[in-house]
Design an enzyme around this catalytic site. Structure first.
Site, PDB file in Angstrom:
ATOM      1  N   GLY A 234      -2.225   1.746  -7.733  1.00 19.12           N
ATOM      2  CA  GLY A 234      -2.835   1.317  -8.984  1.00 19.12           C
ATOM      3  C   GLY A 234      -1.884   1.275 -10.161  1.00 19.12           C
ATOM      4  O   GLY A 234      -0.732   0.859 -10.038  1.00 19.12           O
TER       5      GLY A 234
ATOM      6  N   ASP B  88       0.537   8.997   4.970  1.00 21.60           N
ATOM      7  CA  ASP B  88       1.241   7.871   4.350  1.00 21.60           C
ATOM      8  C   ASP B  88       2.502   8.342   3.631  1.00 21.60           C
ATOM      9  O   ASP B  88       2.811   7.880   2.525  1.00 21.60           O
ATOM     10  CB  ASP B  88       0.316   7.135   3.377  1.00 21.60           C
ATOM     11  CG  ASP B  88       0.865   5.773   2.946  1.00 21.60           C
ATOM     12  OD1 ASP B  88       1.601   5.145   3.739  1.00 21.60           O
ATOM     13  OD2 ASP B  88       0.572   5.334   1.816  1.00 21.60           O
TER      14      ASP B  88
ATOM     15  N   GLY C 184       3.084   1.503 -16.149  1.00 20.74           N
ATOM     16  CA  GLY C 184       3.267   0.362 -15.266  1.00 20.74           C
ATOM     17  C   GLY C 184       2.627   0.581 -13.917  1.00 20.74           C
ATOM     18  O   GLY C 184       1.904   1.564 -13.695  1.00 20.74           O
TER      19      GLY C 184
END
Length: 302
Positions: free
Chosen positions: A34, A149, A29
């Site tokens: 991505g 991040d 999934g």
């Protein structure tokens, strides 16, 4: 050359070979940046995760040198072999231009999912998780990598086989740094990060320092305990607020928290980077003292 087979929507078919040695078994999934697949090493039989980055990332790749740099940066932190950093086996570009990562397969839940389901994490668990995140960050910083991040989506919580505790694994070291460097070749003000976890100076477009990650760890610890980030709202509002006013104190949100825990979180969230913990090692030392204090006061907890 990879044998690339995909459905009309770009999803890789079962049996697709990636980087010669890895076979796609099933589509799991969506994942950060991505789509995620379960795969296997065709010679060793070991299970792996294959992540194919979204098509828009293709625009950052202009040459094979860009691909080689992506591969180096994606693997750099993993090459430290730190137990809290997810191992990256390979990285590169598919024949259709999309970028991919092959990593160890982690069976568990993200910190984001845990907070979303439970609302918050117990104090001892939250402190343990962020201690392990900080250990990973310390190793990466020593290897010259700033994450840029860090966020709960990038932290996997994997139950240990004996049911006693969990392993904490940090993902995606090098990805935001690579993407940001590539994007800034044409747009000097570009950044690749999530506004909720960005440091004030990161919002202002200043050069990356390890203190970006220190701030993000403060946000993550705050969120794990409170159930929300210090600044909320739309991204533009959050970024403006971060550079114009101080973050709320953990102590005002959760009265009764251990003093040293409140001080650590508040220091990490200081608008002045010079007043934050100055290294991931300092964060580790301080949160370990918090853990010792909590254990002395309340005994073992889950």
């Amino acid at each position: 050359m990879q044998d690339l087979a995909s459905a009309g929507d770009g999803t890789l078919d079962r049996g697709t070979l990636v980087a010669t040695y890895f076979r796609v078994l099933e589509h799991i999934g969506p994942a950060n940046f991505g789509e995620l697949y379960r795969g296997e090493h065709i010679q060793m039989g070991s299970r792996v995760a294959v992540r194919v980055l979204s098509p828009q990332w293709k625009s950052l790749v202009k040459s094979e040198e860009d691909v080689a740099r992506f591969r180096r940066m994606a693997r750099a932190a993993s090459d430290t072999s730190h137990p809290n950093i997810a191992q990256v086996f390979d990285a590169g570009r598919l024949p259709d231009g999309r970028l991919f990562l092959v990593t160890e397969l982690l069976v568990g839940r993200s910190m984001f999912e845990e907070i979303g389901e439970r609302g918050y994490l117990p104090v001892l668990r939250a402190a343990r998780v962020l201690r392990d995140v900080a250990r990973a960050v310390r190793a990466a910083h020593q290897a010259g990598q700033i994450h840029r991040d860090l966020k709960p989506e990038n932290v996997m919580l994997v139950p240990l086989p004996d049911g006693d505790g969990e392993a904490v694994q940090v993902l995606d070291f090098g990805i935001a740094a690579w993407a940001e460097a590539e994007a800034r070749k044409t747009n000097p003000g570009a950044f690749v990060a999530t506004p909720d976890y960005m440091a004030p100076e990161q919002v202002q477009g200043k050069p990356a320092t390890p203190l970006f990650d220190i701030y993000a760890m403060g946000v993550m610890l705050f969120e794990a305990l409170v159930g929300e980030t210090p600044f909320t709202g739309n991204p533009q509002f959050m970024m403006k607020a971060k550079i114009s006013r101080s973050a709320p104190s953990l102590g005002t949100k959760l009265p009764g928290m251990p003093r040293r825990l409140v001080e650590l979180v508040d220091d990490c969230l200081n608008i002045d980077p010079g007043l934050r913990p100055q290294s991931a090692n300092e964060f580790v030392v301080r949160i370990e003292e918090v853990l010792r204090t909590i254990s002395r006061q309340s005994g073992p907890q889950s």
